[in-house]
Enzyme design. Structure first.
Site, mmCIF file in Angstrom:
data_model
loop_
_atom_site.group_PDB
_atom_site.id
_atom_site.type_symbol
_atom_site.label_atom_id
_atom_site.label_comp_id
_atom_site.label_asym_id
_atom_site.label_seq_id
_atom_site.Cartn_x
_atom_site.Cartn_y
_atom_site.Cartn_z
ATOM 1 N N LYS A 4 54.193 -55.279 4.582
ATOM 2 C CA LYS A 4 55.639 -55.439 4.344
ATOM 3 C C LYS A 4 56.068 -54.724 3.057
ATOM 4 C CE LYS A 4 59.821 -56.863 4.519
ATOM 5 N NZ LYS A 4 60.738 -56.216 5.435
ATOM 6 N N LYS A 29 63.242 -57.193 -5.883
ATOM 7 C CA LYS A 29 62.063 -58.080 -5.962
ATOM 8 C C LYS A 29 60.879 -57.467 -5.189
ATOM 9 C CE LYS A 29 61.960 -60.942 -2.722
ATOM 10 N NZ LYS A 29 61.492 -61.006 -1.356
HETATM 11 P P1 NAP Z 1 68.816 -65.669 1.127
HETATM 12 O O1 NAP Z 1 69.951 -65.627 2.075
HETATM 13 O O2 NAP Z 1 69.067 -65.464 -0.314
HETATM 14 O O3 NAP Z 1 68.062 -67.064 1.341
HETATM 15 C C1 NAP Z 1 67.056 -67.517 0.471
HETATM 16 C C2 NAP Z 1 66.628 -68.905 0.883
HETATM 17 O O4 NAP Z 1 65.592 -69.353 -0.021
HETATM 18 C C3 NAP Z 1 67.768 -69.941 0.791
HETATM 19 O O5 NAP Z 1 67.623 -70.860 1.829
HETATM 20 C C4 NAP Z 1 67.482 -70.586 -0.582
HETATM 21 O O6 NAP Z 1 68.030 -71.868 -0.730
HETATM 22 C C5 NAP Z 1 65.971 -70.648 -0.526
HETATM 23 N N1 NAP Z 1 65.362 -70.876 -1.840
HETATM 24 C C6 NAP Z 1 65.396 -70.067 -2.920
HETATM 25 N N2 NAP Z 1 64.722 -70.625 -3.945
HETATM 26 C C7 NAP Z 1 64.260 -71.814 -3.499
HETATM 27 C C8 NAP Z 1 63.483 -72.851 -4.074
HETATM 28 N N3 NAP Z 1 63.049 -72.762 -5.337
HETATM 29 N N4 NAP Z 1 63.184 -73.927 -3.316
HETATM 30 C C9 NAP Z 1 63.617 -74.017 -2.045
HETATM 31 N N5 NAP Z 1 64.347 -73.065 -1.427
HETATM 32 C C10 NAP Z 1 64.672 -71.980 -2.145
HETATM 33 O O7 NAP Z 1 67.700 -64.607 1.524
HETATM 34 P P2 NAP Z 1 67.264 -64.009 2.941
HETATM 35 O O8 NAP Z 1 67.897 -62.696 3.113
HETATM 36 O O9 NAP Z 1 67.381 -65.043 4.005
HETATM 37 O O10 NAP Z 1 65.714 -63.701 2.608
HETATM 38 C C11 NAP Z 1 64.712 -64.693 2.651
HETATM 39 C C12 NAP Z 1 63.355 -64.004 2.557
HETATM 40 O O11 NAP Z 1 63.219 -63.089 3.660
HETATM 41 C C13 NAP Z 1 63.159 -63.176 1.292
HETATM 42 O O12 NAP Z 1 61.813 -63.259 0.865
HETATM 43 C C14 NAP Z 1 63.498 -61.770 1.760
HETATM 44 O O13 NAP Z 1 62.869 -60.785 0.947
HETATM 45 C C15 NAP Z 1 62.964 -61.780 3.170
HETATM 46 N N6 NAP Z 1 63.590 -60.811 4.082
HETATM 47 C C16 NAP Z 1 64.946 -60.683 4.135
HETATM 48 C C17 NAP Z 1 65.507 -59.758 5.025
HETATM 49 C C18 NAP Z 1 67.006 -59.531 5.116
HETATM 50 O O14 NAP Z 1 67.393 -58.509 5.687
HETATM 51 N N7 NAP Z 1 67.863 -60.399 4.618
HETATM 52 C C19 NAP Z 1 64.692 -58.981 5.851
HETATM 53 C C20 NAP Z 1 63.310 -59.157 5.786
HETATM 54 C C21 NAP Z 1 62.771 -60.081 4.897
HETATM 55 P P3 NAP Z 1 69.556 -72.028 -1.254
HETATM 56 O O15 NAP Z 1 70.407 -71.893 -0.046
HETATM 57 O O16 NAP Z 1 69.576 -73.374 -1.875
HETATM 58 O O17 NAP Z 1 69.795 -70.945 -2.275
#
Ligand code: NAP
Length: 296
Positions: free
Chosen positions: A172, A240
């Site tokens: 990844k 990140k």
């Molecule tokens: P996001 O919308 O910012 O969501 C992040 C999630 O993590 C939220 O539910 C957040 O909770 C939770 N979180 C953060 N810190 C936490 C903690 N200390 N304890 C518990 N929960 C916590 O991000 P996302 O886009 O869904 O991405 C999530 C992951 O998937 C990341 O690692 C990202 O790199 C990966 N990813 C994302 C994509 C994309 O296109 N978006 C594609 C591939 C991979 P809150 O709601 O309370 O903030």
């Protein structure tokens, strides 16, 4: 066969993934740190719980997709973390993009409870999550991969076994290095052409007729041209991943000069307050330096 799944993290990716698991007939106990984000899941039939430990208590499978390594450590081993209640024999699937080293540490902690761990990061972004068309790249025991497959087939169209723990994440980080660099260079080229007076639509037609064409830039160009940076993948999360890739490069003795430069562009854009925008907003950083806007 319907499974009892504890699902943790209802952000941009987790929300549609959890909804698709419910639509496929699975029983979900969902946890999100910010409780309000669980409302849509509750309406769809999920049981909303108030800690990761509660999500894991009755689950055969625990799935999580949270921001970063620190978040995963907290969800697994923090107060109210899944280690407090994880069943022996359970399978934990982590789709967060985090450090392979931290992920291996989590695999050991979970093994201490008699459970299995898979790193299962994804690509396909928000639209792939909504359509159930993600690609999974996975590391862990082959038996755990085989067990996860029927569940992950609901969420994705491609499931690639990479080898032992951490190798899904290593793949990844390599993929996002390529993706982040590709988009940054695309933006540099478009700023250059626009500044000279070539219209962005004309430049796109040229790129799409050449070997420089890429699915990523075909997808992002209309958003860039409209100046629409609604986050599909927040810029701060791409940064990140570039930090994690650079760390992996240092650890493995792999020089990555383009990554080193591009990482700083994402860092600069993040420092300007663009971290919550889509990562395509790096174009605005370059535009401001050049005094031109790539818009149609
Ligand atoms: P996001 O919308 O910012 O969501 C992040 C999630 O993590 C939220 O539910 C957040 O909770 C939770 N979180 C953060 N810190 C936490 C903690 N200390 N304890 C518990 N929960 C916590 O991000 P996302 O886009 O869904 O991405 C999530 C992951 O998937 C990341 O690692 C990202 O790199 C990966 N990813 C994302 C994509 C994309 O296109 N978006 C594609 C591939 C991979 P809150 O709601 O309370 O903030």
């Amino acid at each position: 066969m319907p499974e009892s799944i504890g699902f943790i993290g209802l952000g941009i990716m987790g929300q549609p993934m959890a909804l698709n698991l419910i639509k496929a007939g699975h029983q979900l106990a969902v946890y999100n740190r910010t409780a309000a984000k669980a409302a849509a899941l509750q309406a769809a039939g999920a049981r909303v719980v108030s800690s990761p430990a509660d999500a894991a208590r009755d689950a055969n499978v625990v799935m999580m997709i949270v921001s970063d390594s620190a978040a995963v450590e907290e969800v697994v081993a923090g107060k109210g973390g899944i280690l407090e209640s994880l069943r022996a024999g359970a399978l934990v699937i982590d789709s967060s993009t985090i450090s392979p080293t931290v992920s291996r540490k989590m695999a050991c902690l979970v093994a201490g409870k008699g459970a299995s761990w898979l790193d299962a990061p994804v690509t396909g972004s928000k639209h792939g999550a909504e359509k159930g068309e993600l690609t999974f790249m996975m590391g862990g025991d082959r038996a755990a991969f085989d067990r996860a497959l029927p569940i992950l087939q609901v969420l994705g169209k491609k499931h690639i076994y990479c080898g032992s723990h951490g190798l899904g994440l290593s793949a990844k980080l390599a993929q996002n290095t390529i993706q982040a660099t590709l988009l940054e260079v695309f933006c540099e080229g478009f700023v250059l052409a626009t500044k000279a007076g070539v219209r962005p639509e004309t430049m796109l037609e040229i790129i799409q007729s050449s070997l420089a064409r890429a699915a990523l830039t075909d997808f992002k160009a209309p958003f860039i041209f409209k100046g629409d940076f609604t986050p599909y993948f927040p810029l701060k999360l791409m940064h990140k991943d570039l930090e994690l890739a650079a760390e992996a490069g240092y650890a493995q003795g792999v020089p990555m000069p383009a990554l080193a430069a591009v990482k700083e562009v994402y860092m600069a854009a993040k420092a300007q307050g663009k971290g919550d925008l889509d990562y395509a907003a790096i174009v605005t950083f370059l535009e401001e330096l050049a005094g031109v806007k790539v818009r149609t």
